[in-house]
Design an enzyme around this catalytic site. Structure first.
Site, PDB file in Angstrom:
ATOM      1  N   ASP A 176      42.752  35.439  35.359  1.00 14.32           N
ATOM      2  CA  ASP A 176      42.134  36.666  35.618  1.00 14.32           C
ATOM      3  C   ASP A 176      40.888  36.985  34.923  1.00 14.32           C
ATOM      4  O   ASP A 176      41.205  37.036  33.563  1.00 14.32           O
ATOM      5  CB  ASP A 176      43.174  37.829  35.802  1.00 14.32           C
ATOM      6  CG  ASP A 176      44.225  37.490  36.976  1.00 14.32           C
ATOM      7  OD1 ASP A 176      43.907  36.966  37.949  1.00 14.32           O
ATOM      8  OD2 ASP A 176      45.036  38.341  36.669  1.00 14.32           O
ATOM      9  N   ARG A 224      37.960  32.593  42.240  1.00 13.29           N
ATOM     10  CA  ARG A 224      38.352  33.973  43.005  1.00 13.29           C
ATOM     11  C   ARG A 224      37.027  34.743  42.606  1.00 13.29           C
ATOM     12  O   ARG A 224      36.695  35.096  41.722  1.00 13.29           O
ATOM     13  CB  ARG A 224      39.526  34.494  42.540  1.00 13.29           C
ATOM     14  CG  ARG A 224      39.869  35.945  43.174  1.00 13.29           C
ATOM     15  CD  ARG A 224      40.769  36.596  42.408  1.00 13.29           C
ATOM     16  NE  ARG A 224      42.190  36.297  42.518  1.00 13.29           N
ATOM     17  CZ  ARG A 224      42.984  36.066  41.416  1.00 13.29           C
ATOM     18  NH1 ARG A 224      42.723  36.978  40.312  1.00 13.29           N
ATOM     19  NH2 ARG A 224      44.298  35.523  41.414  1.00 13.29           N
TER      20      ARG A 224
END
Length: 302
Positions: free
Chosen positions: A130, A179
């Protein structure tokens, strides 16, 4: 949103974060956090799989300040990967480098991350790093680059559309499983776009850029307008559905998630769990006004 800066400020409050661990999943958090244990997370993922949804789980962790905490978090991530394999759920792993000691010592973080990605590779799974705030951006990409030399298919990361550097990062990361998100942290005008309209435009632009390069693309958004535009773009450009997926957060827009999956697209749900839920929860409240009323309903239902 007037409350956005306040919630982002509160998300970084270490005193409140420590208190939240003692509260349990309060303030509506249990509606968007799957639970506190690995078993809780696996139970949630099994239910999602039953509805045709795949998942990525994240053992929440912030404000790691010691080597011991970073090692403990690393162990938990590896146990999570092993639980995924043992239960047979369709799921991968998401994590933050600060959980693994990035703010303690870079080499410690890298070695911890290498153990996790190595185990994921052995199990045939995938780990998503992330992206955190701008201060950690380049460090994250540097560690990703080093890891991919050894594990090219087992690790990827996130690019945030509100950063001015996003387009160049997408260019540099051609071929990497990414992502793509709009961005959830409060950043200065020196490094990030401030206008929502311009962020949306840049977001769609980098999605198209990564897809056209032939790279696997995870489009993480609840914005139905963006989703429709991506579907249309992929039809026109003849981009196969095997090259991209949509992603949404656990507990939000369940009907839309299931609709997208029923249409034959890969729909992956980001499933957070753990006692360290406070910072994640505050950032979700900051993102959309609807989330505040969502939390208040959860609190008042106690």
């Amino acid at each position: 949103m007037v409350l956005r800066p306040m919630f982002l400020y509160l998300s970084k409050n270490k005193v409140l974060n420590r208190s939240a661990k003692r509260w349990g999943l309060r303030m509506g958090a249990k509606q968007i956090v799957a639970g506190v244990t690995i078993d809780d997370a696996m139970t949630a993922v099994k239910k999602l799989n039953e509805f045709g949804l795949v998942a990525t789980v994240d053992h929440l962790g912030e404000f790691i300040t010691s080597k011991e905490e970073a090692i403990e978090s690393t162990t938990y991530c590896i146990k999570t990967l092993e639980a995924i394999a043992d239960t047979g759920v369709t799921c991968n792993l998401s994590l933050k480098l600060t959980q693994l000691g990035l703010d303690v010592e870079r080499e410690l973080c890298y070695e911890n991350m290498r153990k996790i990605v190595g185990r994921a590779a052995e199990l045939g799974n995938f780990v998503r790093i992330d992206m955190e705030d701008f201060a950690h951006c380049q460090q994250t990409l540097d560690i990703l680059s080093t890891l991919r030399r050894e594990f090219p298919r087992s690790v990827g990361t996130v690019i945030q559309a509100y950063l001015y550097r996003a387009k160049q990062d997408i260019y540099d990361l051609k071929g990497v499983n990414l992502r793509l998100v709009k961005g959830a942290y409060k950043e200065s005008p020196q490094v990030a776009i401030q206008s929502k309209k311009q962020i949306d435009e840049n977001y769609l632009s980098i999605i198209k850029q990564h897809l056209k390069s032939g790279s696997y693309t995870a489009i993480a958004t609840h914005d139905h307008v963006i989703i429709q535009k991506v579907k249309a773009f992929c039809r026109v450009e003849k981009i196969p559905r095997s090259q991209f997926e949509f992603q949404m957060l656990y507990g939000f827009r369940k009907e839309l998630q299931e609709k997208i999956a029923a249409e034959g697209y890969t729909m992956r749900i980001y499933v957070p769990y753990g006692t360290d839920w406070y910072g994640y929860f505050m950032r979700r409240l900051a993102e959309r006004p609807q989330n505040v009323s969502f939390a208040l309903r959860g609190l008042l239902s106690k």
